[in-house]
Design an enzyme around this catalytic site. Structure first.
Site, PDB file in Angstrom:
ATOM      1  N   GLN A   1       1.093  -1.324  -0.425  1.00 14.63           N
ATOM      2  CA  GLN A   1       0.172  -0.025   0.263  1.00 14.63           C
ATOM      3  C   GLN A   1       0.782   1.168   0.032  1.00 14.63           C
ATOM      4  O   GLN A   1       1.539   1.676   0.913  1.00 14.63           O
ATOM      5  CB  GLN A   1      -1.090  -0.449   1.884  1.00 14.63           C
TER       6      GLN A   1
ATOM      7  N   TYR B   1     -12.624  15.329   0.184  1.00 14.62           N
ATOM      8  CA  TYR B   1     -13.366  14.228  -0.452  1.00 14.62           C
ATOM      9  C   TYR B   1     -14.503  14.925  -0.688  1.00 14.62           C
ATOM     10  O   TYR B   1     -14.986  14.929  -1.742  1.00 14.62           O
ATOM     11  CB  TYR B   1     -14.068  13.596   0.255  1.00 14.62           C
TER      12      TYR B   1
ATOM     13  N   HIS C   1     -11.202   7.124 -10.295  1.00 13.39           N
ATOM     14  CA  HIS C   1     -10.283   7.447 -10.041  1.00 13.39           C
ATOM     15  C   HIS C   1      -8.561   6.954 -11.787  1.00 13.39           C
ATOM     16  O   HIS C   1      -7.665   7.927 -11.701  1.00 13.39           O
ATOM     17  CB  HIS C   1      -8.901   7.134  -8.976  1.00 13.39           C
TER      18      HIS C   1
ATOM     19  N   GLN D   1       0.548   4.813  -1.282  1.00  9.79           N
ATOM     20  CA  GLN D   1       0.012   6.050  -1.215  1.00  9.79           C
ATOM     21  C   GLN D   1      -0.106   6.483   0.602  1.00  9.79           C
ATOM     22  O   GLN D   1      -0.867   4.645   1.311  1.00  9.79           O
ATOM     23  CB  GLN D   1      -0.980   5.992  -1.246  1.00  9.79           C
TER      24      GLN D   1
ATOM     25  N   LYS E   1     -10.869   3.200   8.754  1.00 10.57           N
ATOM     26  CA  LYS E   1     -11.975   4.241   8.500  1.00 10.57           C
ATOM     27  C   LYS E   1     -12.813   3.131   9.835  1.00 10.57           C
ATOM     28  O   LYS E   1     -14.304   4.033  10.107  1.00 10.57           O
ATOM     29  CB  LYS E   1     -13.159   4.380   7.499  1.00 10.57           C
TER      30      LYS E   1
ATOM     31  N   ARG F   1      -9.925  -2.625   8.317  1.00 13.38           N
ATOM     32  CA  ARG F   1     -10.292  -1.121   7.856  1.00 13.38           C
ATOM     33  C   ARG F   1     -10.475   0.128   8.911  1.00 13.38           C
ATOM     34  O   ARG F   1     -11.239   0.313  10.140  1.00 13.38           O
ATOM     35  CB  ARG F   1     -11.758  -1.485   7.307  1.00 13.38           C
TER      36      ARG F   1
ATOM     37  N   GLU G   1      -9.165  13.512  -4.588  1.00  9.95           N
ATOM     38  CA  GLU G   1     -10.292  12.317  -4.017  1.00  9.95           C
ATOM     39  C   GLU G   1     -11.511  13.360  -4.713  1.00  9.95           C
ATOM     40  O   GLU G   1     -12.636  13.064  -4.278  1.00  9.95           O
ATOM     41  CB  GLU G   1      -9.963  12.614  -2.765  1.00  9.95           C
TER      42      GLU G   1
ATOM     43  N   GLY H   1     -10.388   1.069   2.535  1.00 10.03           N
ATOM     44  CA  GLY H   1     -11.707   0.875   1.431  1.00 10.03           C
ATOM     45  C   GLY H   1     -11.508  -0.153   0.112  1.00 10.03           C
ATOM     46  O   GLY H   1     -11.380  -1.103  -0.266  1.00 10.03           O
ATOM     47  N   GLY H   2     -10.492   1.120  -0.055  1.00  5.76           N
ATOM     48  CA  GLY H   2     -10.644   0.719  -1.593  1.00  5.76           C
ATOM     49  C   GLY H   2      -8.906   1.543  -1.591  1.00  5.76           C
ATOM     50  O   GLY H   2      -8.933   2.543  -1.413  1.00  5.76           O
ATOM     51  N   MET H   3      -8.158   0.736  -2.919  1.00  8.62           N
ATOM     52  CA  MET H   3      -7.047   1.953  -3.012  1.00  8.62           C
ATOM     53  C   MET H   3      -6.608   1.410  -5.178  1.00  8.62           C
ATOM     54  O   MET H   3      -6.925   0.803  -6.078  1.00  8.62           O
ATOM     55  CB  MET H   3      -5.978   0.888  -2.961  1.00  8.62           C
TER      56      MET H   3
ATOM     57  N   GLU I   1     -12.785   3.860  -6.768  1.00 10.58           N
ATOM     58  CA  GLU I   1     -11.681   3.888  -7.364  1.00 10.58           C
ATOM     59  C   GLU I   1     -12.070   3.685  -9.137  1.00 10.58           C
ATOM     60  O   GLU I   1     -10.834   4.048  -9.714  1.00 10.58           O
ATOM     61  CB  GLU I   1     -11.139   2.404  -6.638  1.00 10.58           C
TER      62      GLU I   1
HETATM   63  N1  BES Z   1      -6.793   6.749  -3.368  1.00 13.94           N
HETATM   64  C1  BES Z   1      -7.753   6.747  -1.455  1.00 13.94           C
HETATM   65  C2  BES Z   1      -6.849   5.323   0.098  1.00 13.94           C
HETATM   66  C3  BES Z   1      -6.004   6.551   0.376  1.00 13.94           C
HETATM   67  C4  BES Z   1      -5.956   8.148   0.523  1.00 13.94           C
HETATM   68  C5  BES Z   1      -5.281   5.699   0.416  1.00 13.94           C
HETATM   69  C6  BES Z   1      -4.851   7.976   0.853  1.00 13.94           C
HETATM   70  C7  BES Z   1      -3.865   6.002   1.481  1.00 13.94           C
HETATM   71  C8  BES Z   1      -3.803   8.327   1.906  1.00 13.94           C
HETATM   72  C9  BES Z   1      -9.076   5.643  -1.923  1.00 13.94           C
HETATM   73  O1  BES Z   1      -8.997   5.478  -3.495  1.00 13.94           O
HETATM   74  C10 BES Z   1      -9.740   6.263  -1.054  1.00 13.94           C
HETATM   75  O2  BES Z   1     -10.585   7.069  -1.327  1.00 13.94           O
HETATM   76  N2  BES Z   1     -10.383   4.374  -0.685  1.00 13.94           N
HETATM   77  C11 BES Z   1     -12.153   5.176   0.540  1.00 13.94           C
HETATM   78  C12 BES Z   1     -12.628   4.710   0.146  1.00 13.94           C
HETATM   79  C13 BES Z   1     -13.775   5.764  -0.700  1.00 13.94           C
HETATM   80  C14 BES Z   1     -14.603   4.764  -1.303  1.00 13.94           C
HETATM   81  C15 BES Z   1     -13.819   6.907  -0.259  1.00 13.94           C
HETATM   82  C16 BES Z   1     -11.305   4.602   1.574  1.00 13.94           C
HETATM   83  O3  BES Z   1     -10.456   3.807   1.910  1.00 13.94           O
HETATM   84  O4  BES Z   1     -12.128   4.613   2.766  1.00 13.94           O
HETATM   85 ZN    ZN Z   2     -10.061   8.355  -3.359  1.00  9.29          ZN
END
Ligand code: BES
Ligand code: ZN
Length: 581
Positions: free
Chosen positions: A134, A370, A288, A136, A536, A534, A307, A257-259, A285
Site C-alpha cells: 500500500q 473528498y 480515479h 499511498q 475507517k 479497515r 479525491e 476501503g479501496g486503493m 476507485e
Molecule cells: N486513494 C484512496 C485511499 C488512500 C487515501 C490511501 C490516502 C492512502 C492515503 C482511495 O481512493 C479512497 O479514497 N478510498 C476510500 C474509499 C472511498 C469509497 C471513499 C477508503 O479507503 O475509505
Molecule cells: Zn479516492
C-alpha cells in the site's frame, strides 16, 4: 515539465528526474522481505548535478552502481541521511556527469510501512500466506528506493518471483507469469504488488476479479456491474486509457476501503454485502482512472484534486448505473459526513489546499478533500449546467492527461475554460463551507428522518422492511446519541442489528452499542475488531471505547489480540489512540 518542490520527499527531480524503473524482485515470506534490484533511468535538467537523491524508509541498501548504457555498471558511492519520523531517510548517490542509469541492490524490512505480511490464518483459505503493498501516500519508499513524490512520473517493468504455489499480481499490464509492465508514466504511490493464493474470474470484456478461491464467486457476483460502470464513465469523461480494469479482493486486514492501483484496484472484502449496496467504492476507485491516475495531484496539499474530483465522478457513475435516487442518498450521506468532520476539525484543516508542513500527508486524508471538493464541483455543475460542466471535465482530463498538476494549475485551467470569475478563494483557501454551498437532499431520507424522530419521541418502530443500506445508515445517524437500554434492545429485537451482515450498518450499530454500553453487542464488537482492519471502521470504535476508563481498559485488551493482525498503518493509528498520554 517543471516538477514542484514537495515537502514530503528528499528527492531532487528538479535536477535529475527518474523516468523509468526496472524492478527485479524476490518476495521472501520466511524473511518477510522483498529483495532485489531496481535500475532507475535518469533525465537531467541540471548538467552539473553530481548526485541523485532518493527516498527510503527502513530499507537496507546493499550496493549502488551507475551506468552510461544500462548494461555495464560501475560502483557508485552512497550515503544514507538522518532518519526522519515522517519522511524516512534520504539516499544520496554520487554520480559522474555521464551517468544515465543507476542500479540499487536492496531489501525491505519486516516492519516496512508499505507492506503487510499475513500468516495463512489471516487469509480466507487458511492454507497460504499473503502479502501486499500500500504505497499511498509516502510508503512506496519503504519497499523501493525512488523519488517518492507524486510530481514525478515513471514507467516501469518488473520481474517478480516468490515461493511455489503462490501467484504474484501487480497493478500493471501482465506480460507473463511474474512479469509486468506499465507503459504509462505514473506517480510512485500507484506502484503496487500482492502475492497469495489468488484466482481470477471475468466480469466483462475488460473487467474481472482476483480473489482467494473461496471468496471469488461471491466477489464476482457483487462486482458484476463493473463493466457497466466502466462504460458509463467512458461515456461521460472520455476513453479509459489503462487497458484492463480488474479488482483484487484483499484480506480483511486491508487498512483502506479501496486503493486505485492502475489496472487493478485493491478492495476491502467488507464491501461484499451480497446486495451490491456498497459498490460505490468500485465507482470511486474506477473514477480515479481519470481523476488521480490520469491527472494527478502534484503534492499532497493538492490531494483534493484527486479525491474531490473522484467523489464527484463516483456519484455520476452511480447515477448512470443505479439511478438518481441512489445517487441523491449518497450525496446526502456525503454532506452529513462533511458536516460532522467540519465540526470536529480545527478550521485550518477544513481548507481544501491544506498546509501539511511538518505533518504526515495521511493527516490530510479527512472528509474535506473528498466531500468539500466534490461539493465545489457540484456547485460549478449547478451554475454552468451539466452539459457544459461535463465537457469541461472531459477537456480537463484530455488537457492534463498523464501529468501531475498543482491546485494553481487546475485553477488557471478552470478560469480559462469555464469562467474567470469563479469564487476559488472561498472554496479552496477558506475554512468551512461557503454560505451558498449546494445542499444535496433526498426524498427517501426526508421520510427516514421523520421515522427517526417518531421513534425517538414515541417509540414507534418504523416499517423498514424495504429500506436500503443507505436508508439504514441515515436512520441510525439521525437517532439521538444517548439511548436507553430499553431503546437499544427494542431496535435490536426489531431489526437484528447486532447480527447485521452489512459491514457499514454493523459498524455504525457497534459504535452506538459502545456509546450506550449495550452489552449484548460485546462479543460481536470483539469479533469485528479482531477480524477487520479497515481503519475507517476500527478507528472510531477504539476512540469511542477510549472515552471511559472502563472502555479504554477493554479496548487495550481487545487490541492486544487484534494488533498483530492489523496493517502497520492501522497499528500506528490505533497506537496513538490507546497510548498513555
Ligand atoms: N486513494 C484512496 C485511499 C488512500 C487515501 C490511501 C490516502 C492512502 C492515503 C482511495 O481512493 C479512497 O479514497 N478510498 C476510500 C474509499 C472511498 C469509497 C471513499 C477508503 O479507503 O475509505
Ligand atoms: Zn479516492
Amino acid at each position: 515539465m517543471t516538477i514542484p518542490k514537495d515537502i514530503h520527499s528528499f528527492s531532487n527531480p528538479q535536477q535529475i528526474a527518474v523516468t523509468h524503473l526496472a524492478l527485479d524482485l524476490n518476495i521472501f515470506f520466511d524473511r518477510l522481505s522483498v529483495q532485489g534490484t531496481v535500475v532507475l533511468t535518469l533525465e537531467r535538467s541540471d548538467s552539473k548535478a553530481d548526485q541523485l537523491v532518493l527516498d527510503t524508509r527502513l530499507l537496507q541498501i546493499d550496493e549502488t552502481e551507475w551506468s552510461k548504457d544500462g548494461k555495464a555498471f560501475k560502483e557508485a558511492e552512497f550515503s544514507l541521511g538522518q532518519d526522519d519520523k515522517i519522511l524516512g531517510r534520504a539516499l544520496t548517490i554520487h554520480l559522474p556527469k555521464e551517468a544515465k542509469f543507476v542500479r540499487v541492490a536492496y531489501s525491505s524490512d519486516p516492519l516496512s510501512s508499505g507492506l503487510q505480511w499475513l500468516t495463512p490464518e489471516q487469509t480466507a483459505g487458511k492454507q497460504h500466506p499473503f502479502m501486499f503493498s500500500q504505497s499511498q501516500a509516502i510508503h512506496a519508499r519503504s519497499w523501493i528506493p525512488l523519488q517518492d513524490t507524486p510530481g514525478v512520473r515513471v514507467t516501469f517493468d518488473a520481474r517478480v518471483q516468490t515461493q511455489q504455489g503462490l501467484k504474484v499480481v501487480m497493478a500493471a499490464q501482465r506480460v507473463s507469469e511474474g512479469v509486468y509492465k506499465m507503459e504509462h508514466p505514473i506517480p510512485s504511490y500507484l506502484i503496487a504488488i500482492a502475492a497469495g493464493d489468488l484466482a481470477f474470474q471475468s466480469t466483462g470484456a475488460r473487467t474481472g476479479v482476483w480473489a482467494e478461491p473461496s471468496v471469488l464467486p461471491r466477489a464476482a457476483k457483487e462486482f458484476e456491474d463493473t463493466e457497466q460502470m466502466l462504460e458509463a464513465a467512458e461515456k461521460l469523461f472520455g476513453p479509459y486509457r489503462w487497458g484492463r480494469y480488474d479488482l483484487l479482493v484483499m484480506p480483511p486486514s486491508f487498512p483502506f476501503g479501496g486503493m486505485e492501483n492502475p489496472c487493478l484496484t485493491f478492495a476491502t472484502p467488507t464491501i461484499l454485502a451480497g446486495d451490491k449496496s456498497l459498490v460505490s467504492l468500485v465507482s470511486h476507485e474506477l473514477a480515479h482512472s481519470w481523476s488521480g491516475n490520469l491527472v494527478t495531484n502534484a503534492t499532497w496539499s493538492d490531494f483534493w484534486l484527486n479525491e474531490g474530483f473522484t467523489t464527484f465522478i463516483e456519484r455520476r457513475i452511480d447515477e448512470a448505473v443505479y439511478g438518481k435516487e441512489r445517487e441523491e442518498m449518497e450525496a446526502a450521506l456525503g454532506l452529513q459526513d462533511l458536516e460532522d468532520e467540519i465540526k470536529s476539525l480545527p478550521p485550518k484543516d477544513t481548507i481544501l489546499h491544506i498546509d501539511l508542513a511538518g505533518r504526515d500527508p495521511d493527516d490530510g486524508a479527512t472528509q474535506i478533500p473528498y466531500e468539500k471538493g466534490a461539493l465545489f464541483l457540484r456547485a460549478l455543475e449547478e451554475k454552468y449546467g451539466r452539459e457544459k460542466f461535463d465537457l469541461f471535465l472531459k477537456g480537463y482530463f484530455d488537457h492534463f492527461a498523464f501529468q501531475s498538476i498543482t491546485t494553481q494549475q487546475a485553477i488557471d485551467y478552470m478560469k480559462a475554460s469555464l469562467d474567470p470569475n469563479i469564487d476559488f478563494n472561498s472554496w479552496i483557501y477558506q475554512p468551512g463551507l461557503p454560505a451558498n454551498a449546494p445542499h444535496p437532499t433526498s426524498e427517501a431520507f426526508a421520510k427516514v428522518d421523520t421515522a427517526a424522530a417518531e421513534w425517538s419521541s414515541h417509540g414507534t418502530l418504523p416499517d423498514a422492511h424495504a429500506w436500503t443500506t443507505h436508508e439504514w445508515l441515515r436512520f441510525l445517524h439521525a437517532l439521538p446519541e444517548k439511548l436507553t437500554q430499553k431503546q437499544m434492545h427494542a431496535l435490536d429485537k426489531a431489526y437484528s442489528l447486532t447480527a447485521s451482515t452489512n459491514s457499514e450498518i454493523l459498524q455504525q450499530w457497534l459504535l452506538m452499542a459502545v456509546r450506550n454500553a449495550y452489552e449484548p453487542a460485546n462479543d460481536k464488537l470483539v469479533e469485528f475488531l479482531t477480524a477487520v482492519g479497515r481503519r475507517k471502521y476500527i478507528k472510531p470504535l477504539y476512540e469511542e471505547l477510549a472515552k471511559t476508563p472502563k472502555g479504554k481498559e477493554r479496548a487495550i485488551e481487545i487490541y492486544e489480540t487484534a494488533r498483530p493482525g492489523y496493517h502497520p498503518i492501522a497499528q500506528s493509528t490505533i497506537d496513538s489512540i490507546l497510548r498513555e498520554p
